[in-house]
Design a protein around this motif. Structure first.
Motif: not given
Length: 824
Positions: A489-508
């Motif tokens: 969820r932490e933003p990543v700086a791409l071309h001077g723009v902070a891009i924030a996303s998320s993830a789905s995690v499956g556990i086995a």
């Protein structure tokens, strides 16, 4: 005589010629010094020195014969007799001289010359006896006549021995790859040649004498070949050249030549050896040496433990100073090294070498140290690429599987996380693939910081990552899951723009959820996709997730099922409540799945609707129902069930009309059943569709009546012909007073609306009798019959079922759950 001369000259050489001259002048000196010659010895000496010696040279010059020994001997015999006639006092000396000459000729001349000399000797002595009679002359003549055959016999044996020796020499010459020849001083003309001419040069002796050897010398070597004949007298020369055989092949010859004589009689004699193979071998050696000099390898030859040869073309620093030293001193610890190993070259660069040893002829051992630095570097790169992701440098799917297998084989508990980034496609589309790669690399670095030495972080492909925890307890699993969600969820700086996303995690977990690496990955994958569909950050695998997986698999099978005609209609009869005679059939769809067997509608009906195959399924039901009607009595009808999608489809009336028209079946024998809940139609679409169907003559039935929320106004507005009471009321009306009252009310309602009333789910005789008493028109249920295929209907032919084609639509990503809806 010419033949005799040629034989003699072919046999004698310069040494013989000088020897015979020495004899002549020796006799001249003896005539002066020996007293027994008499007072006229000077005359003999003068004759020999002044006449016989110069005559020898004169004969040689006039005749052109190099060694005229026979002529000299003949002159000596005749001159001796002449001296005896001129000076009778020295006849004994002259006769002795004549006999010595004849006897000495045995060593030089062949039998032909000996016959000539013998006849000349006897004839000359006979002449002397006539001209100067002496008492002893006749006796000497007789002795000479008797002695002459002995000389001839000795000469014959000598010649035979000489011929045998010549044959042996010739055979030896013929057995060797060599030629012996004589040519003129220029080398242009070959006078004589012996040896294996045809085997070596491809030509006969006659051809070589006519053409000469020089004619077929390779054009590039001809000048050098002729220059080899310019040697001075008695100067030996040796040179090599190429000779072109008549078949075009080329052989290498080595000539060793000697120049003899001067002037017109000068000649060059030589021996030619075939050195083709030796030159080829030498060429191979030179080529090998040049190749070795360019190889990235060092060669050490060891004999009796000592280094005897070193070839170091790549400059590792091992030179000639190593020769003669023990191998253990030159390469310390060689026997303990594992190949390949690293060493420093002469420039201090670290190189990787590989050792190979093999035996050489003579008991020597060769050690080949090959520079495999580049090979090992490439192998390491290939091994790394085979187990790592090119973009992030993380482990790939192969290495993850191998690490999982090793952990499971050790009996350790493992936890596998499958991580999928949400909305990553939007990053790629908005900012480009380069930015997307940077985003994935940043996420990979963040995940790597969460791992311990025994863990494995991998990129599975696209925007999917995985983490394998080995020996982790519940608290660490929970902590890593929370950290993964937070890091993504932490933003990543791409071309001077902070891009924030998320993830789905499956556990086995293993061995709790799975026992193999592949199964563990499948379980974690399933948990991840379920979490993604549900909008959850993480989800642990449970057995309950398998049902949805199977539904997804069935959805994927639908296209094949329609294409291969796996759907089939089963028919359940409806009977008259009073007479129990068959009055109709209800068509119920079944899926003949090749793996799961016969599936009822509850297992796949909603999948069909969600996947967009509702129209195709109605076409199958219509086609098979109408085909069955064609084989049934005219008073028997068939009903099929419609879904909510079907009754709202504008194309339903036309499809029904097309199917009926193609079959010629009476439309009144076909009934379309809709559930009560489908009658709720605020926009009037259902009413319009059903009215158009009814206009065709098709009957309309309300199915599952009593379970919906329809009103009497809907029943009155629709052109309904039949009312079917839901089985939930029928099966409990004998025990529940309220349900009995509802059934009675529905029967009365149907009759008041002039509708045929059918009771579903009749499973016992008590319910059947009660329904008869309540005035129900028709009964349907297991008491009457279970659903059956068309070819099992008692009064239908076995060909009643056919398959209907369809046009499949593309499947969409859908969330699937199966309701309790009955049939279609």
């Amino acid at each position: 005589m010419t033949r005799v001369v040629s034989v003699a000259t072919a046999r004698f050489d310069r040494a013989q010629f000088r020897a015979r001259l020495a004899i002549v002048y020796g006799l001249a000196a003896g005539a002066l010094l020996v007293p027994s010659v008499g007072p006229h010895g000077w005359l003999v000496a003068v004759f020999l020195a002044a006449v016989v010696g110069p005559a020898h040279f004169a004969i040689r010059r006039i005749s052109g014969v190099p060694n005229p020994t026979g002529w000299l001997d003949l002159l000596a015999v005749v001159s001796g007799t002449t001296c005896a006639v001129l000076e009778p006092s020295i006849w004994q000396a002259c006769l002795l001289f004549q006999m010595l000459t004849v006897c000495g000729a045995v060593a030089f001349l062949d039998p032909a010359w000996m016959r000539i000399l013998g006849i000349a000797s006897v004839a000359s002595m006979a002449v002397a006896a006539v001209l100067q009679p002496r008492p002893a002359e006749l006796q000497m003549l007789v002795v000479a006549g008797l002695f002459l055959p002995v000389l001839l016999a000795g000469s014959t044996r000598k010649n035979a021995a000489r011929q045998r020796s010549s044959l042996r020499i010739g055979a030896a010459v013929e057995s060797l790859p060599m030629l012996i020849w004589e040519a003129d001083a220029t080398g242009e003309h070959t006078r004589s040649i012996v040896g294996r001419t045809h085997a070596l040069l491809g030509r006969t002796v006659t051809e070589l004498r006519e053409r000469g050897i020089a004619a077929d010398v390779h054009e590039d070597d001809r000048d050098a070949y002729l220059a080899g004949f310019q040697a001075t007298l008695s100067d030996d020369r040796e040179f090599e050249y190429r000779y072109r055989k008549p078949d075009g092949s080329v052989v290498w010859l080595r000539d060793r030549t000697t120049r003899t004589g001067e002037g017109p009689g000068a000649a060059t004699r030589g021996v030619s050896l075939d050195v083709t193979e030796s030159r080829r071998a030498a060429l191979d050696v030179r080529r090998y040496e040049q190749i070795v000099q360019r190889m990235a390898a060092m060669t050490i030859v060891v004999e009796a433990g000592l280094v005897v040869q070193v070839a170091d073309p790549i400059g590792w620093g091992l030179g000639s100073e190593a020769i003669g030293r023990p191998l253990a001193d030159v390469v310390p610890g060689l026997d303990a090294r594992e190949t390949p190993w690293d060493l420093l070259d002469a420039t201090g660069v670290l190189r990787t070498v590989e050792l190979e040893t093999f035996e050489l002829p003579g008991g020597a051992i060769a050690l080949l140290l090959t520079d495999v630095t580049e090979r090992e570097r490439m192998l390491a790169l290939v091994r790394h690429q085979a187990t790592h992701d090119d973009l992030t440098g993380l482990a790939n799917r192969t290495q993850l599987a191998a690490a999982t297998v090793r952990a499971l084989e050790r009996g350790e508990d493992v936890a596998l996380f499958v991580i999928d980034l949400n909305d990553f496609k939007g990053v790629n589309d908005a900012l480009g693939h380069a930015a997307g790669d940077h985003y994935l690399t940043a996420v990979g670095e963040r995940l790597s910081r969460l791992a311990e030495p025994r863990d494995t972080i991998a990129r599975l492909g696209g925007d999917e990552f995985a983490i394998l925890l080995v020996g982790a307890d519940e608290s660490r699993i929970d902590a890593v899951v929370a950290a993964v969600v937070a890091r993504c969820r932490e933003p990543v700086a791409l071309h001077g723009v902070a891009i924030a996303s998320s993830a789905s995690v499956g556990i086995a977990l293993a061995p709790m959820d799975a026992g193999t690496a592949d199964e563990l990955l499948r379980c974690a994958d399933l948990a991840m996709y379920t979490a993604k569909r549900g909008g959850m950050p993480s989800l642990r695998y449970t057995d309950d997730l398998e049902a949805s997986t199977r539904r997804l698999e069935l959805t994927g099978d639908l296209t094949r099922a329609f294409a291969e005609g796996e759907f089939e209609m089963y028919f359940q009869p409806k009977v008259d409540a009073r007479t129990r005679a068959w009055c109709g059939l209800e068509a119920l769809v079944r899926w003949n799945h090749p793996e799961d067997g016969l599936l009822v509608p509850e297992a796949f009906l909603q999948l069909v609707a969600l996947a967009g195959f509702s129209d195709e399924l109605v076409d199958v039901a219509l086609g098979q129902a109408i085909d069955a009607l064609a084989d049934l009595p005219a008073d028997i009808g068939i009903s099929i069930n419609l879904t909510a999608h079907d009754v709202r489809s504008p194309s339903l009336p036309q499809r029904c009309a097309d199917a009926l028209r193609a079959s010629g079946v009476d439309p009144h024998r076909l009934t379309l059943e809709i559930t009560e809940s489908h009658m709720l139609d605020t926009g009037g679409v259902v009413q319009q569709t059903l009215n158009r169907v009814a206009a065709l003559g098709v009957q309309i039935a309300v199915d599952d009546f009593g379970t919906g929320f329809s009103s009497l106004s809907h029943l009155r507005a629709l052109r309904v012909d039949e009312l079917k009471i839901d089985k939930s009321f029928v099966q409990t009306m004998t025990s529940e007073t309220a349900d009995l009252a509802i059934v009675r009310a529905m029967i009365d309602l149907g009759h008041n609306l002039d509708l045929t009333v059918v009771a579903e789910g009749v499973e016992d005789e008590a319910a059947a009798q009660l329904l008869l008493e309540l005035g129900c028109d028709q009964l349907q249920g297991y008491l009457i019959s279970r659903p059956m295929p068309a070819n099992s209907i008692p009064f239908a032919s076995a060909s009643a079922t056919t398959s209907v084609g369809f046009s499949a639509t593309a499947l969409k990503n859908v969330s699937i759950s199966v309701p309790g809806e009955k049939i279609t």
